[in-house]
Scaffold this motif. Structure first.
Motif, mmCIF file in Angstrom:
data_model
loop_
_atom_site.group_PDB
_atom_site.id
_atom_site.type_symbol
_atom_site.label_atom_id
_atom_site.label_comp_id
_atom_site.label_asym_id
_atom_site.label_seq_id
_atom_site.Cartn_x
_atom_site.Cartn_y
_atom_site.Cartn_z
ATOM 1 N N SER A 35 9.175 17.753 12.360
ATOM 2 C CA SER A 35 10.124 16.662 12.168
ATOM 3 C C SER A 35 11.188 16.692 13.263
ATOM 4 N N PRO A 36 11.863 15.567 13.501
ATOM 5 C CA PRO A 36 12.941 15.556 14.492
ATOM 6 C C PRO A 36 14.019 16.593 14.194
ATOM 7 N N ALA A 49 6.276 8.797 18.907
ATOM 8 C CA ALA A 49 7.007 9.703 19.805
ATOM 9 C C ALA A 49 8.366 9.142 20.205
ATOM 10 N N TRP A 50 8.422 7.842 20.534
ATOM 11 C CA TRP A 50 9.705 7.251 20.937
ATOM 12 C C TRP A 50 10.722 7.402 19.812
ATOM 13 N N SER A 51 10.302 7.048 18.604
ATOM 14 C CA SER A 51 11.196 7.122 17.453
ATOM 15 C C SER A 51 11.631 8.558 17.174
ATOM 16 N N LYS A 52 10.699 9.500 17.314
ATOM 17 C CA LYS A 52 11.016 10.905 17.052
ATOM 18 C C LYS A 52 12.064 11.416 18.040
ATOM 19 N N TRP A 53 11.921 11.056 19.318
ATOM 20 C CA TRP A 53 12.894 11.512 20.325
ATOM 21 C C TRP A 53 14.245 10.838 20.110
ATOM 22 N N LYS A 112 7.234 -2.314 23.657
ATOM 23 C CA LYS A 112 8.009 -3.036 22.649
ATOM 24 C C LYS A 112 7.560 -2.648 21.231
ATOM 25 N N ALA A 113 6.274 -2.396 21.075
ATOM 26 C CA ALA A 113 5.785 -1.939 19.767
ATOM 27 C C ALA A 113 6.327 -0.555 19.447
ATOM 28 N N ALA A 114 6.445 0.289 20.465
ATOM 29 C CA ALA A 114 6.937 1.661 20.264
ATOM 30 C C ALA A 114 8.402 1.683 19.853
ATOM 31 N N ILE A 115 9.184 0.721 20.332
ATOM 32 C CA ILE A 115 10.624 0.710 20.036
ATOM 33 C C ILE A 115 10.973 -0.198 18.856
#
Length: 347
Positions: free
Chosen positions: A268-269, A309-313, A42-45
Motif C-alpha cells: 500500500s502507499p 501506479a500513478w495514483s499510488k505514487w 488521462k485514464a491513469a490520472i
C-alpha cells in the motif's frame, strides 16, 4: 489533499506506436514496447483527488549518432522527430491513431527534448536552431533539454565541451534535466553531478547560471535495509545535502518504484511511505518544498506495479506532505509551484 491545489506532473513520457523503432531502449520483450498516448495517461490520472493542470514531457531516449549529428545533423533525425511528435500534442494537431485530440493541447505545460551536450556549444547552437524550427509555434513550451547520463561512460558530463554546453543553456534561459542512477552505477554518478554543477556555475553571472532539475531523487538504492551502516545510503544522503546547497538545483520527487524490491511495489502507499521515509525526509530537508516537485515518471512507474501506479505514487507524496505537517503554501509548491518556477512555465 485539498482539491484546491492543482497538480503539475513534472515528468512523463509519451510516444506513438509508429515511432517505437526509433527508441534506443525499445526491444520486443520490453513491457513498455507499445504506444503510450495522452489518452492512456488521462485514464491513469482520472482518479486524482485534485485536478492535473498540466504535464511536462521528457525526452524518451531516441536513437542518435553524436558524430554524424555534429557533422551534418543527420544523426539527430530521431530526436527531432520526437520534437515534431510533441508539437502535435502541444498544438492540438493529432494524426489518426496517436491517442490525443485537439482539446488536449492545454495539458502540455512544457517539454524537454534531447540535446547533444557532449558535442559542445557550437553543435548545441546548431541543434537548438533545428529544434526551434521543428517546434514551430510550440517553441515557447521548450523549457530546457536533457542528455541522459545514467548509462553513459564515467566523466561524460565533465568534459570541457559538456560544461560549455551547460553554460550555453544558462545564457539562453534553458534548464538541464539530470538523469543519473546511483543504484546501478554507484556513488561516482553523484560525485560527478556535484562537480558538473560546480563547474557549470563557476565564474558565471547569477542570472546566467543554468538551472539543474535532478530526476527521480538520483535513483538511490531503495532496497537498503540498514541505513545506519549502508555505504550507498550514506553516500546518497551526503550528496543530497551537497546538491541542495545550490539555489539553482531542484529535485523531482519521482522514480521510486523501479528502485524498490518487487514485493515492496505491491504494498500500500502507506507501507511504501514508511519504507521510503529515510530517503524522502532527506530530500525534503536538503531541498525544501520550494525546490521539490511532484512527478510520476509515467509510464515507467507502471512496470511491476500496474495501472494504479500513478495514483499510488500520488498518495505517497500526499502522505509525505501530511507527515511533514506542511502548510498549504508549501504543498502548492510541491504539487505545482516549484515546476512553474524552475521551468519558467506560462500557464
Amino acid at each position: 489533499m485539498s482539491s484546491e491545489i492543482p497538480i503539475i506532473d513534472s515528468h512523463i513520457h509519451l510516444y506513438p506506436e509508429s515511432e517505437l523503432e526509433t527508441l534506443a531502449w525499445c526491444t520486443p520483450d520490453s513491457p513498455l514496447a507499445k504506444q503510450h498516448s495522452l489518452e492512456e495517461y488521462k485514464a491513469a490520472i482520472a482518479s486524482s483527488p485534485a485536478p492535473v493542470k498540466g504535464f511536462i514531457f521528457l525526452e524518451t531516449d531516441r536513437k542518435v549518432d553524436l558524430e554524424a549529428g555534429a557533422k551534418d545533423g543527420s544523426g539527430w533525425k530521431y530526436p527531432l522527430m520526437e520534437v515534431e511528435w510533441v508539437k502535435r500534442i502541444a498544438l492540438g494537431q493529432p494524426r489518426d491513431g496517436e491517442g490525443h485530440s485537439k482539446d488536449d493541447a492545454g495539458l502540455c505545460a512544457a517539454y524537454i527534448p534531447w540535446a547533444p551536450l557532449p558535442s559542445g556549444a557550437q553543435a548545441m547552437e546548431k541543434y537548438i536552431d533545428l529544434v526551434q524550427e521543428a517546434a514551430g509555434d510550440s517553441w515557447s513550451k521548450v523549457r530546457g533539454f536533457r542528455y541522459l547520463l545514467q548509462d553513459k561512460p564515467d566523466k561524460t558530463c565533465l568534459t570541457d565541451d559538456f560544461i560549455e554546453s551547460l553554460k550555453l543553456l544558462g545564457r539562453k534561459g534553458l534548464v538541464f534535466d539530470v538523469g543519473v542512477n546511483q543504484h546501478d552505477r554507484g556513488r561516482i554518478q553523484l560525485e560527478e553531478t556535484v562537480e558538473m554543477i560546480d563547474r557549470a556555475h563557476e565564474g558565471v553571472p547569477e542570472d546566467e547560471k543554468v538551472k539543474f532539475i535532478l530526476n527521480h531523487m538520483c535513483k538511490p538504492d531503495l532496497t537498503v535495509y540498514n541505513i545506519l551502516t549502508d555505504t550507498s545510503y550514506i553516500a546518497w544522503r551526503t550528496a543530497m545535502f551537497t546538491l541542495g546547497k545550490s539555489p539553482k538545483t531542484y529535485m523531482k520527487l519521482s522514480g521510486g518504484f523501479p528502485e524498490m524490491t518487487e514485493s515492496m511495489r505491491q504494498r500500500s502507499p502507506e507501507e511504501i511511505f514508511e519504507a521510503l521515509s529515510p530517503w524522502l525526509s532527506v530530500v525534503l530537508a536538503a531541498f525544501g518544498p520550494s525546490r521539490i516537485m511532484f512527478a510520476s515518471d509515467w509510464p515507467v512507474c507502471t512496470v511491476g506495479v500496474g495501472s494504479d501506479a500513478w495514483s499510488k505514487w500520488q498518495k505517497l507524496v500526499e502522505r509525505l506532505c501530511w507527515m511533514a505537517s506542511l502548510e498549504d503554501e508549501d504543498k502548492k509548491m510541491i504539487w505545482g509551484g516549484t515546476a512553474v518556477e524552475a521551468y519558467g512555465l506560462k500557464l
